[in-house]
Write a protein that holds these residues in place. Structure first.
Motif, short mmCIF file in Angstrom:
data_model
loop_
_atom_site.label_atom_id
_atom_site.label_comp_id
_atom_site.label_asym_id
_atom_site.label_seq_id
_atom_site.Cartn_x
_atom_site.Cartn_y
_atom_site.Cartn_z
N PHE A 188 0.87 -1.18 0.00
CA PHE A 188 0.00 0.00 0.00
C PHE A 188 0.91 1.23 0.00
CE2 PHE A 188 -2.26 3.52 1.97
CZ PHE A 188 -3.43 3.54 1.22
N GLY A 189 0.53 2.22 -0.82
CA GLY A 189 1.31 3.44 -0.89
C GLY A 189 0.45 4.62 -1.28
N ALA A 190 1.04 5.81 -1.21
CA ALA A 190 0.33 7.04 -1.57
C ALA A 190 1.34 8.13 -1.85
CB ALA A 190 -0.62 7.47 -0.45
N ASN A 191 0.90 9.09 -2.63
CA ASN A 191 1.70 10.30 -2.84
C ASN A 191 1.47 11.27 -1.69
OD1 ASN A 191 0.75 9.49 -5.94
ND2 ASN A 191 2.88 10.12 -5.77
N HIS A 192 2.54 11.84 -1.19
CA HIS A 192 2.47 12.89 -0.19
C HIS A 192 3.44 13.96 -0.63
CE1 HIS A 192 1.65 14.74 3.68
NE2 HIS A 192 2.95 14.92 3.84
N THR A 193 2.93 15.12 -1.02
CA THR A 193 3.75 16.04 -1.79
C THR A 193 3.33 17.48 -1.58
OG1 THR A 193 4.43 16.59 -4.06
CG2 THR A 193 2.22 15.71 -3.79
N ASP A 194 4.27 18.38 -1.77
CA ASP A 194 4.01 19.82 -1.75
C ASP A 194 3.75 20.28 -3.18
OD1 ASP A 194 4.42 20.04 1.01
OD2 ASP A 194 6.58 20.27 0.75
N VAL A 195 2.53 20.73 -3.44
CA VAL A 195 2.15 21.18 -4.78
C VAL A 195 2.29 22.70 -4.82
CG1 VAL A 195 0.35 21.14 -6.54
CG2 VAL A 195 0.54 19.24 -4.91
N ARG A 234 -6.02 1.99 -7.68
CA ARG A 234 -5.31 3.26 -7.57
C ARG A 234 -6.29 4.41 -7.60
NH1 ARG A 234 -2.02 4.73 -12.63
NH2 ARG A 234 -4.06 5.53 -13.27
N GLU A 235 -6.19 5.29 -6.61
CA GLU A 235 -6.97 6.51 -6.61
C GLU A 235 -6.25 7.57 -7.47
OE1 GLU A 235 -9.99 6.76 -5.21
OE2 GLU A 235 -9.74 4.63 -4.76
N GLY A 236 -6.99 8.57 -7.88
CA GLY A 236 -6.44 9.56 -8.78
C GLY A 236 -5.54 10.57 -8.08
N THR A 237 -4.76 11.30 -8.88
CA THR A 237 -3.96 12.41 -8.39
C THR A 237 -4.36 13.67 -9.16
OG1 THR A 237 -2.17 12.03 -9.99
CG2 THR A 237 -2.02 10.89 -7.87
N ASN A 238 -4.07 14.82 -8.58
CA ASN A 238 -4.41 16.08 -9.25
C ASN A 238 -3.36 17.14 -8.92
OD1 ASN A 238 -5.62 18.16 -10.63
ND2 ASN A 238 -7.29 18.46 -9.17
N ARG A 239 -2.71 17.67 -9.96
CA ARG A 239 -1.71 18.72 -9.81
C ARG A 239 -2.09 19.97 -10.61
NH1 ARG A 239 -1.43 15.56 -6.62
NH2 ARG A 239 0.22 14.09 -6.10
N ASN A 263 -10.54 23.96 -11.48
CA ASN A 263 -11.58 23.40 -12.34
C ASN A 263 -11.07 22.23 -13.18
OD1 ASN A 263 -13.49 25.42 -11.52
ND2 ASN A 263 -12.40 26.87 -12.84
N TYR A 264 -9.76 22.05 -13.23
CA TYR A 264 -9.15 21.03 -14.08
C TYR A 264 -8.52 19.94 -13.22
CZ TYR A 264 -9.70 23.93 -18.24
OH TYR A 264 -10.22 24.64 -19.27
N VAL A 265 -8.14 18.87 -13.88
CA VAL A 265 -7.38 17.79 -13.25
C VAL A 265 -6.15 17.52 -14.11
CG1 VAL A 265 -7.32 15.30 -12.81
CG2 VAL A 265 -9.24 16.66 -11.99
N LEU A 266 -5.00 17.44 -13.45
CA LEU A 266 -3.75 17.06 -14.11
C LEU A 266 -3.12 15.96 -13.27
CD1 LEU A 266 -1.36 17.43 -16.10
CD2 LEU A 266 -0.51 19.21 -14.56
N GLY A 267 -3.08 14.75 -13.79
CA GLY A 267 -2.50 13.66 -13.01
C GLY A 267 -3.02 12.31 -13.46
N LEU A 787 -2.85 23.94 -16.15
CA LEU A 787 -2.00 22.78 -16.37
C LEU A 787 -0.54 23.20 -16.18
CD1 LEU A 787 -3.80 21.44 -19.58
CD2 LEU A 787 -4.27 20.85 -17.18
N PRO A 788 -0.10 23.37 -14.94
CA PRO A 788 1.22 23.94 -14.68
C PRO A 788 2.37 23.03 -15.05
CG PRO A 788 0.19 23.25 -12.63
CD PRO A 788 -0.85 23.11 -13.70
N TYR A 789 2.13 21.73 -15.22
CA TYR A 789 3.21 20.80 -15.56
C TYR A 789 2.89 20.08 -16.86
CZ TYR A 789 4.39 21.49 -10.65
OH TYR A 789 4.70 22.04 -9.44
N ASP A 790 3.92 19.94 -17.70
CA ASP A 790 3.77 19.21 -18.95
C ASP A 790 3.91 17.72 -18.70
OD1 ASP A 790 4.08 18.32 -21.77
OD2 ASP A 790 4.26 20.47 -22.16
N VAL A 791 3.47 16.92 -19.68
CA VAL A 791 3.51 15.46 -19.53
C VAL A 791 4.81 14.87 -20.10
CG1 VAL A 791 1.01 15.25 -19.59
CG2 VAL A 791 2.31 15.12 -21.74
N LEU A 792 5.74 15.70 -20.57
CA LEU A 792 6.91 15.18 -21.26
C LEU A 792 7.90 14.49 -20.33
CD1 LEU A 792 7.83 18.01 -23.80
CD2 LEU A 792 6.34 16.04 -24.12
N SER A 793 8.10 15.03 -19.13
CA SER A 793 9.17 14.53 -18.27
C SER A 793 8.84 13.16 -17.72
CB SER A 793 9.42 15.50 -17.11
OG SER A 793 10.40 14.96 -16.24
#
Length: 810
Positions: A188-195, A234-239, A263-267, A787-793
């Motif tokens: 079991f795991g989860a993201n814990h992060t400073d956005v 897996r639950e979703g993420t949103n950045r 209003n958007y979802v990125l993740g 959408l502050p982050y691109d999907v390229l990296s």
């Protein structure tokens, strides 16, 4: 042989000197002594003895790198020097089936095998993604990680040995065949992060993973069966950032009231997976055995789409007073089943098999609307069904003999493959043009396939091949292969390969290879059509069509029949092994590909709309694209692999790492046809945006340094990965082409595992422990802050991930 730029090569040498790098980690001391079965007919060659670069990943490698989230693709990205598996978002079908790359080439230019048998591709065409755009990739995440004994990766062209698609290389997944062991594992795991874009600390992406496998012997003659099951949630993420409201939306009070909200979802979207697998062998006669294996995956996924504002033309406030964000739903079913017999006929070894692979995908939408139907429009739609079937019959013969001062293994065989691709229309409401003619037609975020869009294509492919692997004394070895392949729709093609290795002294050897390879257009690239209403790259709402090259509209716009891609691969390198502690290999390569297949730019504007309506009676087509043989390309690169191991304390220290460099350049770019220029001299068939997809959207460099220490009770591992720069280019028209180069990023992963007893173990660990993110996108690319982050990296935009795991073996 041309070499890469001096700076990347200098970094490779520096890595070799400062900390040995490798792609093969180990269960005990090293995988280098594993006898490989990929890329050669010889029955006794190991990794460093191969004539072409081969990586071997053990079950333990895969388990530790991929079992934290149950994704084989993520594990391969962590372990392989030139494998890229980016996380897509707001990318249509790529939100549901992620595409992978080898050596920076397209996802459909790598061949995947399971137990040496060709794996089928997905049925879903990725048309809205960046990486893998226009391809139907193999779904790596449909292969259970718990089923794997080891993976062999041939990083070289191998079309003469394995058939079409093996341009960048071959990934051979070998299944667990140990009947005397089993395991139960849960994590079991989860993201814990400073956005940073929203200045909040977020915990999301909760992922639970369970796997179990067991086996048993059958009789006393070596028969066995092994079965396994995996469950993942897996639950979703949103950045996403705070909405600044696009300037081209109506600046009404209700729209402006949404400013500053997310209003958007990125993740990553939500997903649920069920995987099952079986592998079995049963001896018969004196020298033969029946074998069978199979995998099954059922996955339900969600994907993100652009927000529709309350007072926009795509909304009715009676239905969505505060606007809405459509959610795509994917129902993915994937299966492979193989049965065969192998054994001895006199001096010949034989292997006869029948391989069936199937993928079907149902695409749905919820929280959507067909605005042309008015307030009575449904809000849920099925937008289409996709299916791909592949059946392969194969007879393979081989024998060893001694002649001309050496020992040789001769192989030959025939193969027949049938492929079928089908699409079916969505719900009528998903594509209907209703009475509200001032509103866009079709379900928002992906209009349904219409009956006119449906495809039903099939083809037969037959081939005959031969190969000779030779060992001349202790120092010189060769591999020679040739193949004749006949496509029902594209005619015939000869491919060949010559590879050699010479060992000057036990500590140093050189190797080189040359081959030509072949990739035919997929059935989906030939026949796929779709009609959709959504947002283009600049955020404008448009109704667009992807047209097959057989469509009269596409032909009137200059579309030509697709030609197969043909490539020539060159490689040269050296290997060295000093004692049992240190080894290194460095390989340079060049891959020249003619007639690369890609989607054209989106052709849009009033000239297109008027032309289609006047000549074909089809109104409202604001954008169109189709597949083209876009360009010739040249990819040059280098890959460094080495190992160092030493006893330390009560255990063994293993230093590991990888380095790869690949640069793709365009040559002979396809020109814009006269039919398009006659409509508008500013039209471009294949321009800067799609050129960027093939060349700079993938990081050119990748390096990783890792360390592991293993004792009877403890296992400590860590890995520091560096992903190089990547560049994004948009073409918004009118000469406005915002461009951003995203800087290199570092990712630190670590894990501690403790064996409580010989059977029980527990582990804790984390990925991206320093909580790194790609550069934030510039305002022209971040879509008004949403959408502050691109999907390229390859590092993704989920931030740090922490997990725990418990394992019981028996």
């Amino acid at each position: 042989m041309p070499s890469p730029a001096a700076a990347p090569l200098g970094l490779a040498i520096a890595l070799a000197l400062s900390a040995p790098a490798l792609a093969q980690t180990a269960d005990t001391a090293t995988n280098l002594d594993t006898v490989i079965v990929t890329g050669t007919r010889a029955s006794n060659r190991t990794v460093l003895e191969s004539t072409s670069p081969v990586d071997v990943l053990s079950a333990e490698d895969i388990r530790k790198a991929g079992v934290v989230n149950g994704e084989l693709g993520s594990a391969l990205q962590a372990l392989l020097p030139s494998f890229n598996f980016p996380r897509q978002s707001n990318s249509g079908g790529a939100d549901h089936v992620r595409a992978a790359q080898l050596r920076g080439l397209s996802p459909d230019q790598v061949l995947v095998l399971v137990n040496g048998k060709r794996r089928h591709t997905s049925a879903l065409v990725n048309t809205d993604s960046k990486i893998g755009k226009g391809t139907t990739p193999v779904d790596f995440n449909a292969i259970p990680v718990s089923a794997i004994k080891r993976i062999e990766v041939l990083r070289d062209g191998a079309g003469a040995q394995y058939g079409s698609d093996a341009v960048a290389g071959v990934i051979n997944v070998i299944l667990d065949d140990d009947p005397d062991s089993g395991a139960i594992e849960a994590s079991f795991g989860a993201n814990h992060t400073d956005v940073k874009p929203i200045d909040q600390t977020v915990t999301d992406g909760q992922t639970s993973f369970f796997s179990a496998k067991a086996g048993s012997r059958i009789g006393d003659d070596g028969g066995f069966f092994k079965v396994g099951l995996e469950l993942k949630n897996r639950e979703g993420t949103n950045r996403a950032g705070f909405d600044q409201i696009p300037y081209f939306e109506d600046q009404t009070p209700d729209n402006l009231a949404l400013a500053g909200k997310r209003n958007y979802v990125l993740g990553d979207g939500k997903s649920k997976d069920l995987n099952a697998w079986i592998n079995t062998e049963v001896p018969f006669g004196e020298t033969s055995e029946f074998y069978a294996f199979g995998t099954y995956n059922q996955r339900d996924t969600q994907g993100a789409n652009y927000f529709r504002y309350p007072d926009g033309v795509a909304n009715f406030k009676e239905v969505y007073p505060n606007g809405y964000r459509p959610i795509s739903l994917g129902e993915n079913r994937d299966a492979q089943a193989v049965a065969g017999a192998r054994g001895q006929w006199g001096e010949w070894s034989y292997d006869a098999s029948l391989d069936y692979g199937h993928n079907d995908f149902t695409y749905r939408l919820k929280h959507s609307l067909n605005a042309s139907l008015g307030p009575s429009s449904p809000t849920r739609f099925k937008t289409g069904d996709y299916a791909f079937d592949q059946t392969v019959a194969n007879l393979d013969l081989s024998r060893g003999f001694d002649a001309i001062g050496g020992s040789h293994t001769l192989g030959t065989g025939v193969e027949f493959r049938r492929e079928q691709y089908r699409t079916h229309a969505g719900d009528p409401a998903s594509y209907a043009a209703g009475p509200f003619t001032d509103r866009p037609t079709g379900s928002q975020a992906g209009g349904g396939l219409t009956p006119q869009d449906e495809a039903d294509l099939s083809r037969n492919v037959a081939s005959a091949y031969g190969s000779l692997s030779s060992q001349f004394g202790d120092h010189f070895s060769t591999d020679i292969a040739g193949r004749y392949e006949h496509y029902q729709d594209f005619g015939s093609q000869w491919t060949g390969k010559l590879a050699a290795r010479y060992e000057f002294v036990p500590a140093f050897a050189v190797r080189a290879a040359i081959s030509n390879n072949f990739h035919a257009p997929s059935l989906s690239q030939i026949g796929y059509e779709a009609t959709s209403t959504g947002y283009d790259a600049s955020g404008q709402l448009v109704q667009g069509r992807i047209l097959s090259v057989n469509n009269p509209i596409a032909q009137a716009l200059g579309a030509q029949q697709l030609k197969p891609e043909k490539s020539v691969n060159y490689s040269f390198g050296f290997t060295s092994r000093i004692g049992s502690s240190f080894d290194v290999s460095l390989d340079f390569f060049q891959i020249d590909i003619d007639d690369r297949i890609a989607l054209s730019e989106d052709i849009s504007g009033d000239a297109l709309t008027g032309f289609v309506q006047d000549n074909f009676g089809v109104a409202g087509v604001q954008s169109a694209s189709f597949f083209v043989n876009a360009a010739d390309t040249r990819t040059r690169g280098a890959e460094l692999v080495s190992n160092w191991r030493h006893a330390l304390g009560q255990g063994t220290l293993l230093l590991t790492g990888t380095y790869s460099y690949a640069k793709t350049e365009l040559k002979n770019l396809v020109g814009t046809p006269g039919e398009l220029l006659a409509l508008d001299p500013d039209y471009v068939l294949f321009g800067v945006e799609e050129s960027n997809t093939l060349t700079e959207a993938t990081p050119r460099t990748r390096a990783a340094i890792a360390a592991s220490w293993t004792s009877d009770q403890w296992s400590l591992t860590s890995r520091l990965s560096r992903y190089g720069t990547a560049t994004r280019v948009f073409d918004f028209g009118g000469g406005f082409t915002p461009t951003q180069t995203y800087s290199a990023e570092y990712q630190l992963d670590a894990e501690v595992e403790y064996r409580i007893t010989p059977q029980w173990s527990i582990a804790i660990g984390g990925q991206n422990l320093t909580d790194q993110y790609p550069d934030e996108s510039i305002p022209d690319i971040s879509y008004f802050g949403n959408l502050p982050y691109d999907v390229l990296s390859p590092i993704g935009s989920n931030g740090a991930y922490y997990y725990g795991r418990v394992r019981f073996t028996f």
